[in-house]
Design a protein around this motif. Structure first.
Motif, PDB file in Angstrom:
ATOM      1  N   LEU A 149       0.607  -1.339  -0.160  1.00 41.07           N
ATOM      2  CA  LEU A 149      -0.137   0.244  -0.039  1.00 41.07           C
ATOM      3  C   LEU A 149       0.824   0.940  -0.017  1.00 41.07           C
ATOM      4  O   LEU A 149       1.848   1.316   0.774  1.00 41.07           O
ATOM      5  CB  LEU A 149      -0.732  -0.025   1.433  1.00 41.07           C
ATOM      6  N   TYR A 150       0.289   2.120  -0.915  1.00 41.33           N
ATOM      7  CA  TYR A 150       1.022   3.402  -1.147  1.00 41.33           C
ATOM      8  C   TYR A 150       0.201   4.391  -0.704  1.00 41.33           C
ATOM      9  O   TYR A 150      -0.681   5.016  -1.363  1.00 41.33           O
ATOM     10  CB  TYR A 150       2.451   3.628  -2.542  1.00 41.33           C
ATOM     11  N   PHE A 151       0.437   5.453   0.083  1.00 44.35           N
ATOM     12  CA  PHE A 151      -0.236   6.637   0.068  1.00 44.35           C
ATOM     13  C   PHE A 151       0.613   7.503  -0.224  1.00 44.35           C
ATOM     14  O   PHE A 151       1.146   7.890   0.565  1.00 44.35           O
ATOM     15  CB  PHE A 151      -0.946   6.558   1.637  1.00 44.35           C
ATOM     16  N   ILE A 152       0.475   7.931  -1.539  1.00 46.68           N
ATOM     17  CA  ILE A 152       1.426   9.243  -1.418  1.00 46.68           C
ATOM     18  C   ILE A 152       1.107  10.717  -0.702  1.00 46.68           C
ATOM     19  O   ILE A 152      -0.240  11.531  -1.235  1.00 46.68           O
ATOM     20  CB  ILE A 152       1.328   9.419  -2.944  1.00 46.68           C
ATOM     21  N   ARG A 178      -0.275  10.363  -7.474  1.00 51.09           N
ATOM     22  CA  ARG A 178      -0.188  12.226  -7.066  1.00 51.09           C
ATOM     23  C   ARG A 178      -0.350  12.068  -5.748  1.00 51.09           C
ATOM     24  O   ARG A 178      -1.222  11.585  -5.510  1.00 51.09           O
ATOM     25  CB  ARG A 178      -0.922  13.105  -7.918  1.00 51.09           C
ATOM     26  N   PRO A 179      -0.241  13.421  -5.022  1.00 51.93           N
ATOM     27  CA  PRO A 179      -0.453  13.348  -3.942  1.00 51.93           C
ATOM     28  C   PRO A 179      -2.016  12.982  -3.400  1.00 51.93           C
ATOM     29  O   PRO A 179      -2.804  13.624  -4.243  1.00 51.93           O
ATOM     30  CB  PRO A 179      -0.334  14.692  -3.488  1.00 51.93           C
ATOM     31  N   GLY A 180      -2.239  12.181  -2.695  1.00 49.52           N
ATOM     32  CA  GLY A 180      -3.543  12.297  -2.441  1.00 49.52           C
ATOM     33  C   GLY A 180      -4.323  10.414  -3.031  1.00 49.52           C
ATOM     34  O   GLY A 180      -5.282  10.455  -2.544  1.00 49.52           O
ATOM     35  N   VAL A 198      -7.085  12.727   3.445  1.00 51.25           N
ATOM     36  CA  VAL A 198      -6.475  12.836   3.561  1.00 51.25           C
ATOM     37  C   VAL A 198      -5.625  12.895   4.794  1.00 51.25           C
ATOM     38  O   VAL A 198      -4.319  12.437   5.118  1.00 51.25           O
ATOM     39  CB  VAL A 198      -5.242  13.831   2.436  1.00 51.25           C
ATOM     40  N   LEU A 199      -6.149  14.380   5.628  1.00 54.26           N
ATOM     41  CA  LEU A 199      -5.696  14.024   7.257  1.00 54.26           C
ATOM     42  C   LEU A 199      -5.719  12.902   8.342  1.00 54.26           C
ATOM     43  O   LEU A 199      -4.854  12.476   8.563  1.00 54.26           O
ATOM     44  CB  LEU A 199      -6.125  15.347   7.564  1.00 54.26           C
ATOM     45  N   ALA A 200      -7.080  12.533   7.714  1.00 58.43           N
ATOM     46  CA  ALA A 200      -7.804  10.944   8.337  1.00 58.43           C
ATOM     47  C   ALA A 200      -6.776  10.436   8.033  1.00 58.43           C
ATOM     48  O   ALA A 200      -6.420   9.313   9.149  1.00 58.43           O
ATOM     49  CB  ALA A 200      -8.859  11.249   8.545  1.00 58.43           C
ATOM     50  N   LEU A 201      -6.534   9.689   6.711  1.00 51.83           N
ATOM     51  CA  LEU A 201      -5.614   7.936   6.339  1.00 51.83           C
ATOM     52  C   LEU A 201      -4.289   8.677   6.786  1.00 51.83           C
ATOM     53  O   LEU A 201      -3.571   8.104   7.322  1.00 51.83           O
ATOM     54  CB  LEU A 201      -5.598   8.776   4.669  1.00 51.83           C
ATOM     55  N   GLY A 202      -3.416  10.138   6.965  1.00 56.81           N
ATOM     56  CA  GLY A 202      -2.276  10.263   7.598  1.00 56.81           C
ATOM     57  C   GLY A 202      -2.106   9.450   8.574  1.00 56.81           C
ATOM     58  O   GLY A 202      -1.490   9.224   9.216  1.00 56.81           O
ATOM     59  N   GLN A 203      -3.402   9.678  10.026  1.00 54.92           N
ATOM     60  CA  GLN A 203      -3.685  10.467  11.094  1.00 54.92           C
ATOM     61  C   GLN A 203      -3.400   8.232  11.466  1.00 54.92           C
ATOM     62  O   GLN A 203      -3.048   7.688  11.642  1.00 54.92           O
ATOM     63  CB  GLN A 203      -4.971  10.646  11.913  1.00 54.92           C
ATOM     64  N   THR A 204      -4.351   7.573   9.956  1.00 54.05           N
ATOM     65  CA  THR A 204      -4.427   6.173  10.338  1.00 54.05           C
ATOM     66  C   THR A 204      -2.829   5.668  10.344  1.00 54.05           C
ATOM     67  O   THR A 204      -2.321   4.138  11.337  1.00 54.05           O
ATOM     68  CB  THR A 204      -5.505   5.319   9.223  1.00 54.05           C
ATOM     69  N   PHE A 205      -2.611   6.432   9.368  1.00 51.11           N
ATOM     70  CA  PHE A 205      -1.322   5.732   8.758  1.00 51.11           C
ATOM     71  C   PHE A 205      -0.245   5.283   9.631  1.00 51.11           C
ATOM     72  O   PHE A 205       0.726   4.641  10.691  1.00 51.11           O
ATOM     73  CB  PHE A 205      -0.559   5.958   7.092  1.00 51.11           C
ATOM     74  N   GLU A 206      -0.289   6.678  10.808  1.00 45.66           N
ATOM     75  CA  GLU A 206       1.166   6.983  11.959  1.00 45.66           C
ATOM     76  C   GLU A 206      -0.069   5.658  13.360  1.00 45.66           C
ATOM     77  O   GLU A 206       1.451   5.198  13.159  1.00 45.66           O
ATOM     78  CB  GLU A 206      -0.216   8.547  12.340  1.00 45.66           C
ATOM     79  N   ASN A 207      -0.523   5.999  13.229  1.00 42.58           N
ATOM     80  CA  ASN A 207      -1.507   4.794  14.268  1.00 42.58           C
ATOM     81  C   ASN A 207      -0.990   3.428  13.840  1.00 42.58           C
ATOM     82  O   ASN A 207      -0.099   2.294  14.598  1.00 42.58           O
ATOM     83  CB  ASN A 207      -2.705   5.414  14.677  1.00 42.58           C
ATOM     84  N   LEU A 208      -1.501   3.011  12.396  1.00 40.75           N
ATOM     85  CA  LEU A 208      -0.651   1.963  11.973  1.00 40.75           C
ATOM     86  C   LEU A 208       1.339   1.706  12.776  1.00 40.75           C
ATOM     87  O   LEU A 208       1.722   0.583  12.809  1.00 40.75           O
ATOM     88  CB  LEU A 208      -0.416   1.519  10.835  1.00 40.75           C
ATOM     89  N   ILE A 209       1.095   2.364  11.971  1.00 41.97           N
ATOM     90  CA  ILE A 209       2.989   2.734  12.260  1.00 41.97           C
ATOM     91  C   ILE A 209       3.646   2.666  13.662  1.00 41.97           C
ATOM     92  O   ILE A 209       4.635   1.563  14.415  1.00 41.97           O
ATOM     93  CB  ILE A 209       3.835   3.567  11.542  1.00 41.97           C
ATOM     94  N   ALA A 210       2.493   3.358  14.222  1.00 45.50           N
ATOM     95  CA  ALA A 210       2.926   3.344  16.267  1.00 45.50           C
ATOM     96  C   ALA A 210       3.056   2.556  16.793  1.00 45.50           C
ATOM     97  O   ALA A 210       3.387   1.259  17.449  1.00 45.50           O
ATOM     98  CB  ALA A 210       2.053   4.334  17.130  1.00 45.50           C
ATOM     99  N   HIS A 211       1.332   1.354  16.118  1.00 39.17           N
ATOM    100  CA  HIS A 211       0.932  -0.121  17.027  1.00 39.17           C
ATOM    101  C   HIS A 211       2.224  -0.899  15.998  1.00 39.17           C
ATOM    102  O   HIS A 211       2.325  -1.808  16.499  1.00 39.17           O
ATOM    103  CB  HIS A 211       0.114  -0.433  16.454  1.00 39.17           C
ATOM    104  N   ARG A 212       2.751  -1.166  15.216  1.00 39.84           N
ATOM    105  CA  ARG A 212       3.591  -1.842  14.442  1.00 39.84           C
ATOM    106  C   ARG A 212       5.306  -1.535  15.461  1.00 39.84           C
ATOM    107  O   ARG A 212       5.541  -2.998  15.528  1.00 39.84           O
ATOM    108  CB  ARG A 212       3.844  -2.154  13.186  1.00 39.84           C
ATOM    109  N   ARG A 213       5.494  -0.748  16.197  1.00 38.02           N
ATOM    110  CA  ARG A 213       6.119  -1.011  16.542  1.00 38.02           C
ATOM    111  C   ARG A 213       6.432  -0.768  18.254  1.00 38.02           C
ATOM    112  O   ARG A 213       7.007  -1.355  19.231  1.00 38.02           O
ATOM    113  CB  ARG A 213       6.641   0.961  16.728  1.00 38.02           C
TER     114      ARG A 213
END
Length: 275
Positions: free
Chosen positions: A44-47, A64-66, A118-133
């Motif tokens: 999955l790539y979120f640009i 493209r971004p988004g 895009v802000l909500a999805l960015g936060q979703t990925f931040e949460n994914l990364i944090a829980h992954r670590r």
């Protein structure tokens, strides 16, 4: 697709076993470039910024971004930069298996969606990364839960979703087998009987069944029994011996099977009921 078939496929795809390999945010370097034949993982790539390309099979795309892109496992994948204005992207590598098949071998989609928030999805990925670590015992539950939501949102927002039934054993035949097993949950059902229902040789049937469900026939039957037993333990006053009898099982065998399936003894599971 009629309502019965849709219900079956919804339940079938929900059996996918999700495992996240990597997740991060990266501002890629100018040298970011690779080709991966028959890539074993989904990407999955979120640009969020920049430009570049991704390639899936013979098709090249310029996200493209988004944009949120899915590069499905099993496909020939490639990616690279096209200028100094390189991608900034959230990304995730994961597997999603149903038996021996990849989810996106069965479910075909277009490669990308345009993200509305895009802000909500960015936060979703931040949460994914944090829980992954995270070292928390609950971390993997949260990681897979987030990824299930990401996949569901990608499917719902996708313009072209279709099932590739050619990759699976004939689903009508297996649907007949699964219904029979549900209806004969208290019986000793033989492999030969199930194979006859599907019109398969018994040896071939076992492999086909496992490919289709992710379980051997006995594992699947015990899964059905444990799910039904959990319901009986939580919603009725039947004692454990009576529940074992309802499945045509000896008490000791039932208790052992239930613990193997759930991690609890039947009486301990019943104690989880709200008082």
């Amino acid at each position: 697709m009629n309502p019965s078939q849709r219900t079956f496929w919804k339940k079938y795809m929900a059996r996918a076993r999700i495992d996240v390999d990597l997740a991060a945010y990266t501002k890629v370097s100018r040298s970011w470039n690779d080709e991966i034949p028959s890539c074993p993982v989904n990407r999955l790539y979120f640009i969020t910024e920049g430009e570049g390309y991704v390639k899936i099979g013979d098709h090249t795309y310029y996200p493209r971004p988004g944009d949120l892109y899915l590069l499905p496992a099993g496909s020939d994948q490639a990616y690279g930069t096209i200028s100094e204005n390189t991608f900034g992207k959230y990304w995730c590598h994961f597997t999603a298996k149903i038996g021996d098949l990849d989810l996106f071998q069965i479910l075909h989609t277009s490669p990308s969606i345009v993200v509305k928030d895009v802000l909500a999805l960015g936060q979703t990925f931040e949460n994914l990364i944090a829980h992954r670590r995270s070292d928390a015992l609950s971390a993997e539950f949260r990681v897979t839960g987030i990824l299930h939501e990401l996949i569901a949102d990608f499917i719902d927002a996708n313009a072209a979703v279709k099932l590739n039934l050619a990759t699976t054993p004939t689903h009508e035949k297996m649907n007949v087998v699964l219904r029979y097993m549900e209806q004969h949950i208290a019986d000793q059902v033989s492999i030969e009987t199930l194979a006859q229902l599907a019109h398969y040789h018994p040896n071939y049937f076992i492999n086909a069944f496992k490919q289709f469900t992710g379980y051997s026939p006995i594992q699947y039957m015990n899964h059905l029994r444990s799910e039904k037993a959990k319901d009986l333990l939580l919603t009725t006053e039947l004692n454990v011996s009576q529940i074992a009898d309802s499945f045509g099982m000896e008490l000791s065998y039932f208790s052992r099977m239930f613990k193997e399936q759930t991690g609890f003894k039947p009486t301990a599971f019943r104690d989880l009921r709200p008082r």
